[in-house]
Enzyme design. Structure first.
Site, short mmCIF file in Angstrom:
data_model
loop_
_atom_site.label_atom_id
_atom_site.label_comp_id
_atom_site.label_asym_id
_atom_site.label_seq_id
_atom_site.Cartn_x
_atom_site.Cartn_y
_atom_site.Cartn_z
CE1 TYR A 1 45.99 37.90 39.52
CE2 TYR A 1 47.60 36.32 40.30
CZ TYR A 1 46.48 36.61 39.53
OH TYR A 1 45.87 35.62 38.79
CE LYS B 1 43.39 35.94 41.16
NZ LYS B 1 42.02 35.73 40.64
N1 LIG Z 1 46.00 33.30 32.87
C1 LIG Z 1 46.66 32.82 33.91
O1 LIG Z 1 47.83 32.40 33.82
C2 LIG Z 1 45.98 32.75 35.25
C3 LIG Z 1 46.62 32.05 36.28
C4 LIG Z 1 46.02 31.97 37.53
C5 LIG Z 1 44.79 32.58 37.74
N2 LIG Z 1 44.20 33.26 36.74
C6 LIG Z 1 42.91 33.89 37.04
O2 LIG Z 1 41.95 33.43 36.11
C7 LIG Z 1 40.95 34.44 35.92
C8 LIG Z 1 40.76 34.68 34.43
O3 LIG Z 1 41.99 35.16 33.91
P1 LIG Z 1 42.34 35.19 32.35
O4 LIG Z 1 43.74 34.76 32.24
O5 LIG Z 1 41.29 34.51 31.58
O6 LIG Z 1 42.29 36.77 32.10
P2 LIG Z 1 41.76 37.64 30.87
O7 LIG Z 1 42.37 38.98 31.03
O8 LIG Z 1 41.95 36.93 29.58
O9 LIG Z 1 40.20 37.72 31.15
C9 LIG Z 1 39.69 38.39 32.29
C10 LIG Z 1 38.33 38.98 31.94
O10 LIG Z 1 37.85 39.61 33.12
C11 LIG Z 1 37.26 40.84 32.75
N3 LIG Z 1 37.30 41.75 33.88
C12 LIG Z 1 38.40 42.29 34.47
N4 LIG Z 1 38.02 43.10 35.46
C13 LIG Z 1 36.67 43.06 35.51
C14 LIG Z 1 35.72 43.69 36.32
N5 LIG Z 1 36.06 44.55 37.29
N6 LIG Z 1 34.42 43.42 36.12
C15 LIG Z 1 34.03 42.58 35.12
N7 LIG Z 1 34.90 41.97 34.31
C16 LIG Z 1 36.20 42.21 34.50
C17 LIG Z 1 38.10 41.35 31.59
O11 LIG Z 1 37.39 42.31 30.81
C18 LIG Z 1 38.40 40.05 30.85
O12 LIG Z 1 37.41 39.81 29.86
C19 LIG Z 1 41.43 35.67 36.70
O13 LIG Z 1 40.79 35.70 37.95
C20 LIG Z 1 42.92 35.39 36.89
O14 LIG Z 1 43.43 36.03 38.02
C21 LIG Z 1 44.75 33.36 35.49
#
Ligand SMILES: NC(=O)c1ccc[n+]([C@@H]2O[C@H](COP(=O)([O-])OP(=O)(O)OC[C@H]3O[C@@H](n4cnc5c(N)ncnc54)[C@H](O)[C@@H]3O)[C@@H](O)[C@H]2O)c1
Length: 272
Positions: free
Chosen positions: A176, A180
């Protein structure tokens, strides 16, 4: 806010992507293309936005279309992005929010090749596929102006999802963290390719945010709760709509002189 036009949002069925979809709808986008692998949840987000627009009595509600796709599937991504441009006539914003996370018990020495490949394929290569397909369309379209100040806005604006783990390492997160960091590299080089042509490309780096990504796995949740209490100066997790506000800023005219940057929205985590 200043987001007229059409937005494509990946990962729109959950968490931050879903919050971004609602934010663009509330802040003046005329069309939303919501992409995710989870068709059922996508349909629910579309219904949620349409109900909210109706409740507000919006006489010119945003048009919402959903697209079921895996961002790691190159030909499907090309097909969907072209279909979005055809359906809506242009594509102004891309929010590359789809992503997955995973811990490797024991750390880098025990990270399975299959896990490494899965994370890199989605978080990095999938983000690249969407960026590439969208940039080809954006580079050919006329720029739009900021609806607030009338300043020359852009041919297009792409926001890639990195993380605090795009700038610092966190234990047991080999794949991860690597993915990133690479998203920031992709953002910087692609932004330089097109800065002079009015296509802006930035990254957003959320800190710990309360979404299914962070709460559905007991290992990730446990690690996160510990770190939030000791490592986040604001001593709390972020909310998806707080991240969406950063995305709106990077998307619209208020950031018209910003490209190649990574915006930390992390409660101060990386300032320590
Ligand atoms: N939540 C956190 O603390 C956090 C922190 C830093 C970065 N992020 C980043 O933010 C973004 C959103 O994360 P989130 O927390 O909302 O996650 P989440 O799991 O709630 O939502 C992610 C969505 O992406 C979809 N997805 C996953 N793989 C996919 C693919 N191959 N094709 C199409 N859709 C796909 C999933 O079905 C889901 O609906 C991600 O890139 C994550 O790495 C999240």
């Amino acid at each position: 806010m200043d987001v007229p036009g059409i937005a494509l949002i990946t990962g729109a069925a959950s968490g931050i992507g879903r919050a971004c979809a609602n934010a663009f709808a509330n802040e003046g986008a005329s069309g939303l293309a919501l992409l995710d692998m989870n068709q059922e949840a996508l349909d629910a987000v579309k219904a949620e936005i349409e109900a909210s627009q109706k409740q507000k009595g919006n006489t010119n509600p945003v048009r919402v279309e959903v697209f079921s796709a895996n961002i790691a599937d190159e030909s499907r991504v090309n097909e969907v992005v072209e279909e979005v441009a055809k359906t809506f006539g242009r594509l102004d914003y891309v929010v590359n929010a789809a992503g997955i996370a995973m811990k490797h018990p024991g750390g880098a020495a025990f990270c399975e090749t299959s896990d490494w490949e899965r994370i890199l394929n989605i978080n990095l290569t999938g983000t690249f596929f969407v960026l590439r397909a969208a940039a080809k369309i954006m580079l050919k379209q006329e720029p739009i102006k900021s609806s607030i100040t009338g300043r020359p806005l852009q041919r297009g604006s792409i926001i890639n999802f990195s993380s605090i783990q795009g700038v610092v390492g966190i234990p047991l997160s080999t794949a991860y963290t690597a993915s990133k960091h690479a998203v920031i590299g992709l953002t910087k080089t692609a932004s330089d390719d097109y800065a002079s042509q009015g296509l802006r490309i930035n990254a957003i780096c959320p800190g710990y945010t309360e979404t299914p990504l962070t709460t559905k796995s007991p290992e990730i949740l446990k690690a996160m709760v510990e770190r939030v209490s000791t490592m986040v100066p604001m001593e709390r997790m972020g909310r998806p709509d707080e991240i969406a506000d950063g995305v709106l800023y990077l998307a619209g005219g208020r950031s018209s002189f910003v490209t190649g940057s990574n915006l930390m929205v992390d409660g101060g985590y990386t300032a320590r």
